[in-house]
Design a protein around this motif. Structure first.
Motif, PDB file in Angstrom:
ATOM      1  N   UNK A 331      54.136 -21.690 -72.499  1.00  0.00           N
ATOM      2  CA  UNK A 331      53.516 -21.187 -71.013  1.00  0.00           C
ATOM      3  C   UNK A 331      52.731 -20.074 -71.013  1.00  0.00           C
ATOM      4  N   UNK A 332      53.214 -19.055 -71.577  1.00  0.00           N
ATOM      5  CA  UNK A 332      52.654 -17.617 -71.577  1.00  0.00           C
ATOM      6  C   UNK A 332      51.214 -17.881 -72.440  1.00  0.00           C
ATOM      7  N   UNK A 333      51.180 -18.290 -73.731  1.00  0.00           N
ATOM      8  CA  UNK A 333      49.916 -18.625 -74.242  1.00  0.00           C
ATOM      9  C   UNK A 333      49.066 -19.350 -73.401  1.00  0.00           C
ATOM     10  N   UNK A 334      49.411 -20.588 -73.125  1.00  0.00           N
ATOM     11  CA  UNK A 334      48.528 -21.446 -72.553  1.00  0.00           C
ATOM     12  C   UNK A 334      47.996 -20.866 -71.003  1.00  0.00           C
ATOM     13  N   UNK A 335      49.191 -20.332 -70.218  1.00  0.00           N
ATOM     14  CA  UNK A 335      48.590 -19.488 -69.014  1.00  0.00           C
ATOM     15  C   UNK A 335      47.545 -18.642 -69.246  1.00  0.00           C
ATOM     16  N   UNK A 336      47.824 -17.720 -70.237  1.00  0.00           N
ATOM     17  CA  UNK A 336      46.740 -16.731 -70.577  1.00  0.00           C
ATOM     18  C   UNK A 336      45.369 -17.137 -71.125  1.00  0.00           C
ATOM     19  N   UNK A 337      45.549 -18.042 -71.722  1.00  0.00           N
ATOM     20  CA  UNK A 337      44.250 -18.552 -72.261  1.00  0.00           C
ATOM     21  C   UNK A 337      43.480 -19.354 -71.164  1.00  0.00           C
ATOM     22  N   UNK A 338      44.066 -20.190 -70.160  1.00  0.00           N
ATOM     23  CA  UNK A 338      43.267 -20.976 -69.147  1.00  0.00           C
ATOM     24  C   UNK A 338      42.911 -20.028 -68.265  1.00  0.00           C
ATOM     25  N   UNK A 339      43.792 -18.851 -67.831  1.00  0.00           N
ATOM     26  CA  UNK A 339      43.273 -17.767 -66.758  1.00  0.00           C
ATOM     27  C   UNK A 339      41.913 -17.063 -67.411  1.00  0.00           C
ATOM     28  N   UNK A 340      42.050 -16.639 -68.606  1.00  0.00           N
ATOM     29  CA  UNK A 340      40.772 -16.116 -69.174  1.00  0.00           C
ATOM     30  C   UNK A 340      39.629 -16.851 -69.126  1.00  0.00           C
ATOM     31  N   UNK A 341      39.615 -18.114 -69.542  1.00  0.00           N
ATOM     32  CA  UNK A 341      38.632 -18.972 -69.651  1.00  0.00           C
ATOM     33  C   UNK A 341      37.904 -19.238 -68.334  1.00  0.00           C
ATOM     34  N   UNK A 354      41.416 -13.313 -48.221  1.00  0.00           N
ATOM     35  CA  UNK A 354      40.567 -12.456 -48.848  1.00  0.00           C
ATOM     36  C   UNK A 354      40.528 -12.366 -50.228  1.00  0.00           C
ATOM     37  N   UNK A 355      41.311 -13.138 -51.146  1.00  0.00           N
ATOM     38  CA  UNK A 355      41.387 -13.448 -52.299  1.00  0.00           C
ATOM     39  C   UNK A 355      40.768 -14.734 -52.915  1.00  0.00           C
ATOM     40  N   UNK A 356      39.893 -14.792 -53.885  1.00  0.00           N
ATOM     41  CA  UNK A 356      39.133 -15.819 -54.273  1.00  0.00           C
ATOM     42  C   UNK A 356      39.820 -16.367 -55.523  1.00  0.00           C
ATOM     43  N   UNK A 357      40.189 -17.611 -55.687  1.00  0.00           N
ATOM     44  CA  UNK A 357      40.701 -18.040 -56.887  1.00  0.00           C
ATOM     45  C   UNK A 357      40.489 -19.629 -57.064  1.00  0.00           C
ATOM     46  N   UNK A 358      40.819 -19.916 -58.492  1.00  0.00           N
ATOM     47  CA  UNK A 358      40.824 -21.310 -58.726  1.00  0.00           C
ATOM     48  C   UNK A 358      42.114 -21.996 -58.724  1.00  0.00           C
ATOM     49  N   UNK A 359      42.299 -23.272 -58.732  1.00  0.00           N
ATOM     50  CA  UNK A 359      43.683 -23.931 -58.918  1.00  0.00           C
ATOM     51  C   UNK A 359      44.176 -23.556 -60.158  1.00  0.00           C
ATOM     52  N   UNK A 360      43.268 -23.611 -61.224  1.00  0.00           N
ATOM     53  CA  UNK A 360      43.875 -23.383 -62.510  1.00  0.00           C
ATOM     54  C   UNK A 360      44.437 -22.057 -62.787  1.00  0.00           C
ATOM     55  N   UNK A 361      43.622 -20.943 -62.017  1.00  0.00           N
ATOM     56  CA  UNK A 361      44.187 -19.596 -62.056  1.00  0.00           C
ATOM     57  C   UNK A 361      45.415 -19.515 -61.643  1.00  0.00           C
ATOM     58  N   UNK A 362      45.715 -19.953 -60.494  1.00  0.00           N
ATOM     59  CA  UNK A 362      46.890 -19.922 -59.452  1.00  0.00           C
ATOM     60  C   UNK A 362      47.971 -20.560 -60.433  1.00  0.00           C
ATOM     61  N   UNK A 363      47.591 -21.801 -61.158  1.00  0.00           N
ATOM     62  CA  UNK A 363      48.839 -22.500 -61.950  1.00  0.00           C
ATOM     63  C   UNK A 363      49.108 -21.665 -63.311  1.00  0.00           C
ATOM     64  N   UNK A 364      47.952 -21.287 -63.731  1.00  0.00           N
ATOM     65  CA  UNK A 364      48.008 -20.188 -64.982  1.00  0.00           C
ATOM     66  C   UNK A 364      49.075 -19.122 -64.749  1.00  0.00           C
ATOM     67  N   UNK A 365      48.975 -18.440 -63.668  1.00  0.00           N
ATOM     68  CA  UNK A 365      49.716 -17.489 -63.378  1.00  0.00           C
ATOM     69  C   UNK A 365      51.332 -17.932 -63.091  1.00  0.00           C
ATOM     70  N   UNK A 366      51.492 -19.014 -62.550  1.00  0.00           N
ATOM     71  CA  UNK A 366      52.975 -19.763 -62.294  1.00  0.00           C
ATOM     72  C   UNK A 366      53.518 -19.763 -63.482  1.00  0.00           C
ATOM     73  N   UNK A 367      52.548 -20.543 -64.443  1.00  0.00           N
ATOM     74  CA  UNK A 367      52.980 -20.691 -65.962  1.00  0.00           C
ATOM     75  C   UNK A 367      53.383 -19.600 -66.683  1.00  0.00           C
ATOM     76  N   UNK A 368      52.636 -18.585 -66.529  1.00  0.00           N
ATOM     77  CA  UNK A 368      53.013 -17.128 -67.042  1.00  0.00           C
ATOM     78  C   UNK A 368      54.431 -16.796 -66.828  1.00  0.00           C
TER      79      UNK A 368
END
Length: 393
Positions: A331-341, A354-368
């Protein structure tokens, strides 16, 4: 780009084989991804059974009974659908080539082919069963290994994963979904990985639990295989040009990357399967567009990184003894990989407070966060167990 396997064969050999236009490159690599994931699942399952983390079980089965009417009807129905579509496809091959997805998903077909297919499959099932029928059926006790249910688990993962990927894609692209809800949910394109992971994963855990495999052990079994399957699946995204590309990249290729082909830095995805961009002059065929401005080939980056991460997980799996930690690392590795991409990938942005984010970024943080939680929980449980053992000793 290779929207279907015919393009790939022609690129490699110079041969144009019309039949292979039916095989979409994306779907082809998704199938390979499932096979790769299945292999990794089975290897890990067998290893953990030998170590005693998961266990085989005894099951009582009855052998020698005649086939039931419901089973005959099921085989007949399958044969009817196959024959109904197949004969129509043979008789109208060029229509099939022009719109393969629309042809397959439509209600059109050939009734004669359906009737012949239904009769053929029903008879085949009856004949095969007749070879095993006994005058007096008997019950036997057989051993079912944990790896024996992996095929069933991956089947349910595929069904629920596809449904979840379509659902999350619809939520992520709500405006497009409202314009054509049926087309977006039924079509084969437009899939969100994390939707597939969440819904497919829930189905896997449910089936595993019913068969006596603990949740943490099942998660650990699946971690490396899911990373491998994702990496292989992304090859299909890159080769077909399915829209999973990055933001515009007009910057010159860095000197430190001079050894790499230009497309690894910036790519226009010619002949992409979505037909996005501008027309390619003198192009003939269905897929004659390329992007007007080159972009980061993010699906290529993900395929390389995730396959490398699979090898990392595979190399450390024997050293991890505490249930849940392997999946936590995944989960940590996949979350970091997807957040960076996501920093260089095209995706729908949400704006909250006021915060801009994508669905994948939000889920990546939760996975981490969940991954860290699993590791901490595993280490804490081991420490408490050691303290309890010492105090009792």
């Amino acid at each position: 780009m290779f929207p279907n396997i015919s393009y790939l064969i022609q690129y490699l050999t110079g041969w144009h084989i019309e039949f292979f236009q039916l095989i979409q490159t994306f779907g082809f690599f998704v199938a390979i991804a499932f096979m790769a994931g299945y292999w990794a699942f089975v290897q890990e399952c067998n290893r953990k059974e030998k170590l005693g983390y998961v266990h085989s079980r005894q099951k009582t089965v009855t052998v020698g009974i005649p086939i039931s009417a419901a089973e005959l009807a099921g085989n007949g129905l399958f044969g009817f659908i196959l024959g109904y579509k197949l004969l129509d496809a043979i008789l109208n091959f060029h229509e099939l080539l022009n719109d393969t997805q629309g042809f397959i998903l439509s209600f059109r077909g050939n009734w004669l082919g359906g009737i012949v297919g239904a009769a053929g499959f029903a008879y085949w099932a009856y004949a095969e069963n007749k070879k095993t029928v006994l005058p007096e059926p008997r019950t036997e006790t057989v051993t079912v290994h944990a790896s024996d249910i992996m095929g069933s688990i991956l089947l349910w993962a595929a069904v629920f994963g596809f449904a979840g990927a379509k659902l999350f894609n619809a939520l992520e692209n709500w405006d497009d979904f409202m314009k054509d809800p049926v087309g977006m949910l039924v079509g084969l394109s437009g899939l969100t990985f994390y939707g597939g992971l969440i819904c497919g994963g829930a189905a896997v855990l449910y089936i595993a639990r019913k068969n006596g495999i603990g949740i943490l052990n099942m998660l650990d079994i699946g971690g490396p295989g899911m990373m491998l399957a994702y990496g292989v699946g992304r090859i299909g995204c890159q080769m077909s040009g399915d829209g999973d590309w990055g933001i515009n990249n007009v910057a010159p290729k860095p000197h430190w990357l001079s050894w790499a082909p230009d497309w690894m830095w910036a790519f226009k995805y010619p002949h992409n399967i979505n037909n996005e961009g501008v027309y390619i002059p003198a192009c003939v065929g269905k897929y004659c567009h390329e992007l007007a401005v080159p972009v980061f080939p993010t699906s290529f980056y993900e395929s390389v990184v995730c396959i490398l991460l699979f090898f990392v997980l595979w190399s450390i799996r024997e050293r991890i003894k505490i249930p849940g930690i392997m999946f936590g690392v995944y989960l940590i590795l996949n979350g970091i990989e997807r957040f960076l991409i996501e920093l260089i990938r095209v995706n729908t942005k949400y704006h909250v407070a006021g915060i801009s984010f994508t669905q994948a970024e939000m889920i990546s943080i939760l996975m981490f966060i969940l991954g860290v939680g699993l590791i901490v929980n595993g280490l804490t449980s081991k420490k408490l167990k050691m303290i309890t053992t010492d105090s009792n000793g």
